[in-house]
Each structure stands twice: as C-alpha cells, then as structure tokens.
Design a protein around this motif. Structure first.
Motif, PDB file in Angstrom:
ATOM      1  N   ASP A  49       0.858  -1.172   0.000  1.00 52.03           N
ATOM      2  CA  ASP A  49       0.000   0.000   0.000  1.00 52.03           C
ATOM      3  C   ASP A  49       0.895   1.223   0.000  1.00 52.03           C
ATOM      4  O   ASP A  49       1.536   1.524   0.993  1.00 52.03           O
ATOM      5  CB  ASP A  49      -0.911  -0.012   1.235  1.00 52.03           C
ATOM      6  CG  ASP A  49      -1.827   1.201   1.287  1.00 52.03           C
ATOM      7  OD1 ASP A  49      -1.831   1.974   0.313  1.00 52.03           O
ATOM      8  OD2 ASP A  49      -2.522   1.360   2.302  1.00 52.03           O
ATOM      9  N   ALA A  51      -0.181   4.329  -0.670  1.00 51.05           N
ATOM     10  CA  ALA A  51      -0.996   5.539  -0.647  1.00 51.05           C
ATOM     11  C   ALA A  51      -0.431   6.595   0.290  1.00 51.05           C
ATOM     12  O   ALA A  51      -0.539   7.780   0.036  1.00 51.05           O
ATOM     13  CB  ALA A  51      -2.429   5.204  -0.227  1.00 51.05           C
ATOM     14  N   GLY A  52       0.174   6.185   1.388  1.00 55.05           N
ATOM     15  CA  GLY A  52       0.675   7.146   2.356  1.00 55.05           C
ATOM     16  C   GLY A  52       2.090   7.591   2.090  1.00 55.05           C
ATOM     17  O   GLY A  52       2.652   8.333   2.878  1.00 55.05           O
ATOM     18  N   HIS A  53       2.686   7.132   0.989  1.00 57.67           N
ATOM     19  CA  HIS A  53       4.101   7.394   0.771  1.00 57.67           C
ATOM     20  C   HIS A  53       4.365   7.880  -0.641  1.00 57.67           C
ATOM     21  O   HIS A  53       3.648   7.561  -1.566  1.00 57.67           O
ATOM     22  CB  HIS A  53       4.909   6.115   1.020  1.00 57.67           C
ATOM     23  CG  HIS A  53       4.604   5.490   2.340  1.00 57.67           C
ATOM     24  ND1 HIS A  53       4.967   6.060   3.530  1.00 57.67           N
ATOM     25  CD2 HIS A  53       3.950   4.346   2.659  1.00 57.67           C
ATOM     26  CE1 HIS A  53       4.560   5.285   4.531  1.00 57.67           C
ATOM     27  NE2 HIS A  53       3.937   4.249   4.019  1.00 57.67           N
ATOM     28  N   ASP A  54       5.451   8.663  -0.763  1.00 60.40           N
ATOM     29  CA  ASP A  54       5.886   9.113  -2.070  1.00 60.40           C
ATOM     30  C   ASP A  54       7.284   8.575  -2.275  1.00 60.40           C
ATOM     31  O   ASP A  54       7.518   7.639  -2.981  1.00 60.40           O
ATOM     32  CB  ASP A  54       5.868  10.635  -2.097  1.00 60.40           C
ATOM     33  CG  ASP A  54       5.609  11.156  -3.482  1.00 60.40           C
ATOM     34  OD1 ASP A  54       5.717  10.371  -4.421  1.00 60.40           O
ATOM     35  OD2 ASP A  54       5.316  12.350  -3.615  1.00 60.40           O
ATOM     36  N   GLY A 146       0.259  16.208   2.078  1.00 61.16           N
ATOM     37  CA  GLY A 146       0.666  14.815   2.101  1.00 61.16           C
ATOM     38  C   GLY A 146       1.364  14.434   0.803  1.00 61.16           C
ATOM     39  O   GLY A 146       1.748  15.285  -0.004  1.00 61.16           O
ATOM     40  N   SER A 147       1.517  13.145   0.570  1.00 63.86           N
ATOM     41  CA  SER A 147       2.268  12.662  -0.578  1.00 63.86           C
ATOM     42  C   SER A 147       1.439  12.715  -1.857  1.00 63.86           C
ATOM     43  O   SER A 147       0.213  12.835  -1.827  1.00 63.86           O
ATOM     44  CB  SER A 147       2.731  11.222  -0.335  1.00 63.86           C
ATOM     45  OG  SER A 147       1.636  10.332  -0.465  1.00 63.86           O
ATOM     46  N   TYR A 149       0.983  10.187  -3.791  1.00 60.09           N
ATOM     47  CA  TYR A 149       0.180   8.965  -3.842  1.00 60.09           C
ATOM     48  C   TYR A 149      -1.095   9.095  -3.013  1.00 60.09           C
ATOM     49  O   TYR A 149      -2.125   8.534  -3.365  1.00 60.09           O
ATOM     50  CB  TYR A 149       1.010   7.772  -3.385  1.00 60.09           C
ATOM     51  CG  TYR A 149       2.083   7.369  -4.373  1.00 60.09           C
ATOM     52  CD1 TYR A 149       3.100   6.501  -4.004  1.00 60.09           C
ATOM     53  CD2 TYR A 149       2.081   7.843  -5.678  1.00 60.09           C
ATOM     54  CE1 TYR A 149       4.093   6.122  -4.913  1.00 60.09           C
ATOM     55  CE2 TYR A 149       3.047   7.483  -6.583  1.00 60.09           C
ATOM     56  CZ  TYR A 149       4.059   6.617  -6.205  1.00 60.09           C
ATOM     57  OH  TYR A 149       5.020   6.261  -7.109  1.00 60.09           O
ATOM     58  N   SER A 150      -1.030   9.829  -1.921  1.00 57.52           N
ATOM     59  CA  SER A 150      -2.245  10.102  -1.153  1.00 57.52           C
ATOM     60  C   SER A 150      -3.225  10.931  -1.972  1.00 57.52           C
ATOM     61  O   SER A 150      -4.432  10.683  -1.973  1.00 57.52           O
ATOM     62  CB  SER A 150      -1.901  10.830   0.148  1.00 57.52           C
ATOM     63  OG  SER A 150      -1.145  10.015   1.001  1.00 57.52           O
ATOM     64  N   GLU A 153      -4.877   8.813  -4.706  1.00 50.85           N
ATOM     65  CA  GLU A 153      -5.923   7.916  -4.220  1.00 50.85           C
ATOM     66  C   GLU A 153      -7.162   8.688  -3.783  1.00 50.85           C
ATOM     67  O   GLU A 153      -8.288   8.309  -4.123  1.00 50.85           O
ATOM     68  CB  GLU A 153      -5.404   7.069  -3.055  1.00 50.85           C
ATOM     69  CG  GLU A 153      -6.464   6.113  -2.522  1.00 50.85           C
ATOM     70  CD  GLU A 153      -5.908   5.085  -1.556  1.00 50.85           C
ATOM     71  OE1 GLU A 153      -6.732   4.407  -0.899  1.00 50.85           O
ATOM     72  OE2 GLU A 153      -4.680   4.947  -1.465  1.00 50.85           O
ATOM     73  N   SER A 154      -6.975   9.770  -3.032  1.00 47.77           N
ATOM     74  CA  SER A 154      -8.123  10.486  -2.481  1.00 47.77           C
ATOM     75  C   SER A 154      -8.902  11.257  -3.543  1.00 47.77           C
ATOM     76  O   SER A 154     -10.136  11.325  -3.487  1.00 47.77           O
ATOM     77  CB  SER A 154      -7.661  11.460  -1.386  1.00 47.77           C
ATOM     78  OG  SER A 154      -6.786  12.444  -1.919  1.00 47.77           O
ATOM     79  N   ARG A 159      -5.086   3.733  -6.524  1.00 50.96           N
ATOM     80  CA  ARG A 159      -4.248   3.225  -5.440  1.00 50.96           C
ATOM     81  C   ARG A 159      -3.017   2.542  -6.018  1.00 50.96           C
ATOM     82  O   ARG A 159      -3.120   1.647  -6.851  1.00 50.96           O
ATOM     83  CB  ARG A 159      -5.029   2.244  -4.568  1.00 50.96           C
ATOM     84  CG  ARG A 159      -4.307   1.886  -3.287  1.00 50.96           C
ATOM     85  CD  ARG A 159      -5.212   1.102  -2.348  1.00 50.96           C
ATOM     86  NE  ARG A 159      -4.675   1.059  -1.012  1.00 50.96           N
ATOM     87  CZ  ARG A 159      -5.270   0.469   0.027  1.00 50.96           C
ATOM     88  NH1 ARG A 159      -6.449  -0.118  -0.157  1.00 50.96           N
ATOM     89  NH2 ARG A 159      -4.720   0.476   1.211  1.00 50.96           N
TER      90      ARG A 159
END
Length: 222
Positions: A49, A51-54, A146-147, A149-150, A153-154, A159
C-alpha cells in the motif's frame, strides 16, 4: 522527453530542451538478487500500500522499501515536495510503452522538487495517463497536503500497489544543475520508476534525479 508531442498552443517549458544523458548503468538491486551485470529491476513485492508514501519513505507491507537517508548521521530524511510545473501533452513512444497506452494518447506531466532542510535533493518528472488523471492541475498540486500517492488515491481513486525501479548514474546537465544547485557534470543518481495499480496496470512513469552529496538512496530488502 520521451518524445511526447505537445498540443498546439500548449506551453512548452524550457526543460524540454534537455537531452537525456547517456552513461553506462551501475549496479541495481532486484527483489531477488544483487546483480551488477546490467540493468536490473527493483520490485516492491506485492501486496504493498503506497498511498501514504511518495519517497519519504516508500515502505512495503513486508518491510521492503526505499528512502532518503542522511549520509552523515544516518537519519531518515523527510523531504518537502515542491511542484514546479504541470501540463498536458500527447504520449510519445517511450511514455506510451511505459504506461501501456496508445501513441498520442493524452498524458499529464508534472515536475516537482524534493527539498530536505531547505536544500534541493531530488527533481522528478512524472508522466500520468491523462484519461485517469483528468483535472490534475498546478493549482491542485499546490493545494495538496501529504504525498502525491495520497492525492492520487483520495482525488482520483487510484491506489498504487507496487513499483519497479531502474537505477543508474548520470551526469547533471545545465538545467538540472541549476535546479539542484550542483555543478554541471556532477554525478547524479537516476531512478526511473513505473508504478502499478490493481490488475497490474501501469499508472505512473517517473524519472528522478538525485543529488547524493549529503544523502544516499536506501533500499531495504527482506
């Protein structure tokens, strides 16, 4: 870059005059072995996953991942992402091949800078399928928290599941040297990434140039 053709009347940033440096590949890591014989691929194993990272850091569910680390004290760096440009284009041969789309299909290209403690460390050029990322603009990037990737996705429902990276050494050209604040011709780390979503569909082609004078690129493999 990548032979991408710009729509009539579209702004063409001066960075397009840049010619990609060609040097011999250096050793790169794959998820299964270390091989210095040629261009190997580092794969973040599934499932991941992102999503929380770049890049800061990109850590997989099983502990595999990459990060920027301070070369002096070994601390994990936490880069600040600064968008530089964002525009629409038509996919050239290389972008079409990397993203699995038709030649001439719409793409969104963005450039961004990663700073660590105010110093430029990484400049990225990122190609995205225009059909998926409709509505991605400079204003959206500047207002994001945020990143990347976040954000993907948002806002776009995309994703990131896994990524492949190819790593080699290149020489800084004039434009990159100005962006990163290094001397022209200094060695940089080139990291080319293709990121996939569900169904193993490529949705990002990224080419990053890293100044490793004060940081190194960490691959953690389990």
């Amino acid at each position: 870059p990548g032979g991408d053709q710009h729509q009539p009347g579209a702004r063409q940033p001066h960075r397009q005059q840049q010619q990609e440096p060609v040097l011999q590949p250096i050793a790169a890591l794959s998820h299964q072995a270390l091989d210095i014989a040629g261009d190997q691929v580092f794969q973040v194993p599934e499932p991941v996953d992102l999503a929380g990272h770049d890049l800061e850091p990109m850590i997989g569910a099983d502990g595999a991942g990459v990060a920027l680390v301070d070369a002096i004290d070994g601390d994990l760096a936490h880069p600040q992402s600064v968008p530089l440009d964002c525009w629409k284009a038509k996919a050239g041969n290389e972008a079409a091949r990397m993203l699995g789309i038709e030649l001439g299909a719409p793409v969104t290209i963005l450039r961004r800078l990663l700073r660590v403690s105010g110093k430029p460390v990484v400049v990225d050029e990122i190609y995205l399928p225009g059909e998926i990322f409709q509505g991605l603009t400079m204003e959206v990037l500047q207002g994001a928290h945020g990143s990347l990737y976040s954000l993907f996705e948002s806002r776009f429902g995309v994703r990131m599941i896994r990524a492949e990276e190819r790593i080699r050494a290149v020489a800084a050209d004039r434009m990159t040297s100005e962006t990163l604040g290094v001397a022209e011709g200094v060695p940089l780390l080139s990291v080319e990434r293709v990121t996939y979503t569900y169904g193993d569909r490529p949705v990002e082609w990224r080419r990053g140039l890293y100044s490793t004078a004060e940081h190194y690129y960490l691959n953690e493999l389990n």
